[in-house]
Design a protein around this motif. Structure first.
Motif, PDB file in Angstrom:
ATOM      1  N   TRP A   1       0.842  -1.197   0.000  1.00 30.27           N
ATOM      2  CA  TRP A   1       0.000   0.000   0.000  1.00 30.27           C
ATOM      3  C   TRP A   1       0.877   1.248   0.000  1.00 30.27           C
ATOM      4  N   VAL A   2       0.468   2.211  -0.803  1.00 30.55           N
ATOM      5  CA  VAL A   2       1.182   3.486  -0.921  1.00 30.55           C
ATOM      6  C   VAL A   2       0.249   4.602  -0.469  1.00 30.55           C
ATOM      7  N   GLY A   3       0.657   5.337   0.552  1.00 31.06           N
ATOM      8  CA  GLY A   3      -0.086   6.534   0.937  1.00 31.06           C
ATOM      9  C   GLY A   3       0.364   7.698   0.072  1.00 31.06           C
ATOM     10  N   LEU A   4      -0.595   8.388  -0.531  1.00 27.98           N
ATOM     11  CA  LEU A   4      -0.294   9.546  -1.386  1.00 27.98           C
ATOM     12  C   LEU A   4      -0.814  10.779  -0.664  1.00 27.98           C
ATOM     13  N   ILE A   5       0.077  11.481  -0.018  1.00 29.85           N
ATOM     14  CA  ILE A   5      -0.313  12.455   0.993  1.00 29.85           C
ATOM     15  C   ILE A   5      -0.986  13.701   0.430  1.00 29.85           C
ATOM     16  N   ALA A   6      -0.615  14.110  -0.789  1.00 28.81           N
ATOM     17  CA  ALA A   6      -1.202  15.311  -1.395  1.00 28.81           C
ATOM     18  C   ALA A   6      -0.851  15.347  -2.871  1.00 28.81           C
ATOM     19  N   PRO A   7      -1.693  15.985  -3.689  1.00 31.04           N
ATOM     20  CA  PRO A   7      -1.367  16.125  -5.116  1.00 31.04           C
ATOM     21  C   PRO A   7      -0.110  16.973  -5.315  1.00 31.04           C
ATOM     22  N   ARG A   8       0.554  16.753  -6.424  1.00 26.62           N
ATOM     23  CA  ARG A   8       1.713  17.553  -6.777  1.00 26.62           C
ATOM     24  C   ARG A   8       1.345  19.030  -6.867  1.00 26.62           C
ATOM     25  N   ASN A   9       2.324  19.874  -6.574  1.00 24.93           N
ATOM     26  CA  ASN A   9       2.087  21.314  -6.586  1.00 24.93           C
ATOM     27  C   ASN A   9       2.557  21.895  -7.927  1.00 24.93           C
TER      28      ASN A   9
END
Length: 366
Positions: free
Chosen positions: A271-279
């Motif tokens: 599982w990969v947590g994706l903390i926030a979209p790219r800026n």
């Protein structure tokens, strides 16, 4: 009147020049490096937007916050690392989180070893071990005479070897206001001081396993014990390092979000947590280090902020995306990772006051 107007104009001009000089030349801790960011393709297949996380429920943490990582003990209880520096224990019968151990720092990634001890990547202190009674021991705080700066995640191989990611050797959470401000500085700088340490508990020594990473983050040993997977947050990718010593390979590249923790799931899933979209601003300024240096000089509310979006994926060791779960409303803010059990997915978070739980039966209805 003309003299007054001229005086006001001169003062305004002087203030403007001072402000410009501050933005361009005031000393800041970052020394940005030019790099070429991959073109952000957005949430295209296999990352199409959906709201499959929307049905997650929230479990109270008794006033504690930021459950960065979770691990399941042999006793069946859940153990959580928190912003307050404590490890919480949550049992299925009471559903009440209680303080189990105090790390005296900021625990991030946690994982149990083969002896029932909880290993902790403490961002402020180093690699720690907590025995079954809650006694905390510091195992490693230096490598080759160099103090660890920002330990982040931990993984344990069947051999007993322990792998510890050190996100950056430039920005200490203790010196720069915590893990989040330190991580932002390292992402702005886009240096490559991140690395992975291999620790041998039999000898009590550590060595550099991999280096040259832009914010080394989540790590996990594959179920077949052949690979160490490493999230390189600053480059939006995940590496696959053969434990045999063969050259590394890219597992996933050009992710639409910043990857955080990696956690082993069931049936070989990771599982990969994706903390926030790219800026978009950081990407546009990737090849303009001088302009990136202006960002830390801006007022805090003018700087690039993490965009609200909940996103996790499950992948296999070949890089195939098996599950893609999101929530555009970000009911679980800044997801760092996933702990999978037979019945549930527990969603950890950098900032939440709760532990989110998703019943797997709800996934089957989507």
């Amino acid at each position: 009147m003309q003299r007054l107007s001229a005086s006001i104009a001169a003062s305004a001009g002087a203030i403007l020049l001072l402000a410009l000089a501050y933005l361009l030349f005031w000393p800041v801790p970052v020394q940005p490096k030019a790099w070429q960011a991959p073109v952000d393709e957005g949430h295209v297949d296999p990352y199409l937007r959906n709201d499959r996380l929307r049905s997650a429920t929230h479990m109270d943490l008794g006033g504690h916050t930021g459950p960065e990582d979770a691990a399941r003990g042999a006793d069946g209880a859940l153990y959580l690392s928190t912003r307050e520096g404590v490890i919480l224990r949550l049992t299925s019968d009471t559903q009440v989180a209680k303080v189990w151990a105090r790390t005296e720092g900021r625990p991030l990634g946690i994982e149990f070893d083969g002896h029932g001890n909880l290993l902790v990547a403490n961002a402020e202190l180093g690699l720690q071990r907590i025995d079954r009674h809650g006694t905390v021991e510091l195992l490693l705080d230096t490598v080759a005479g160099e103090a660890l700066v920002y330990p982040n995640d931990v993984a344990v191989a069947a051999s007993g070897k322990v792998y510890l990611s050190e996100s950056t050797r430039r920005f200490s959470p203790r010196l720069f206001g915590g893990t989040y401000p330190s991580s932002i500085l390292d992402l702005i700088e886009h240096g490559t001081s991140g690395r992975v340490i291999e620790f041998d508990p039999d000898t009590g020594t550590g060595r550099v396993f991999a280096d040259g990473l832009s914010f080394a983050n989540g790590i996990a040993v594959s179920a077949d014990q052949r690979y160490l997977l490493v999230a390189e947050t600053g480059a939006y990718r995940i590496w696959r390092y053969p434990l045999s010593g063969a050259p590394r390979e890219i597992l996933l590249d050009n992710l639409p979000d910043f990857p955080d923790n990696l956690n082993n799931g069931l049936q070989g899933r990771v599982w990969v947590g994706l903390i926030a979209p790219r800026n978009p601003l950081l990407d546009r300024l990737a090849e303009r280090p001088f302009l990136r240096k202006v960002i830390p000089r801006l007022p805090a509310n003018w700087r690039p902020q993490a965009l609200p979006h909940s996103h996790v994926i499950a992948v296999n060791v070949d890089g195939q995306v098996l599950m893609n779960l999101q929530d555009s409303a970000a009911s679980v803010p800044m997801i760092t990772g996933v702990l999978e059990t037979r019945q549930s997915l527990y969603l950890t978070s950098l900032t939440s006051e709760h532990l989110a739980r998703l019943d797997k039966r709800d996934l089957a209805t989507h």
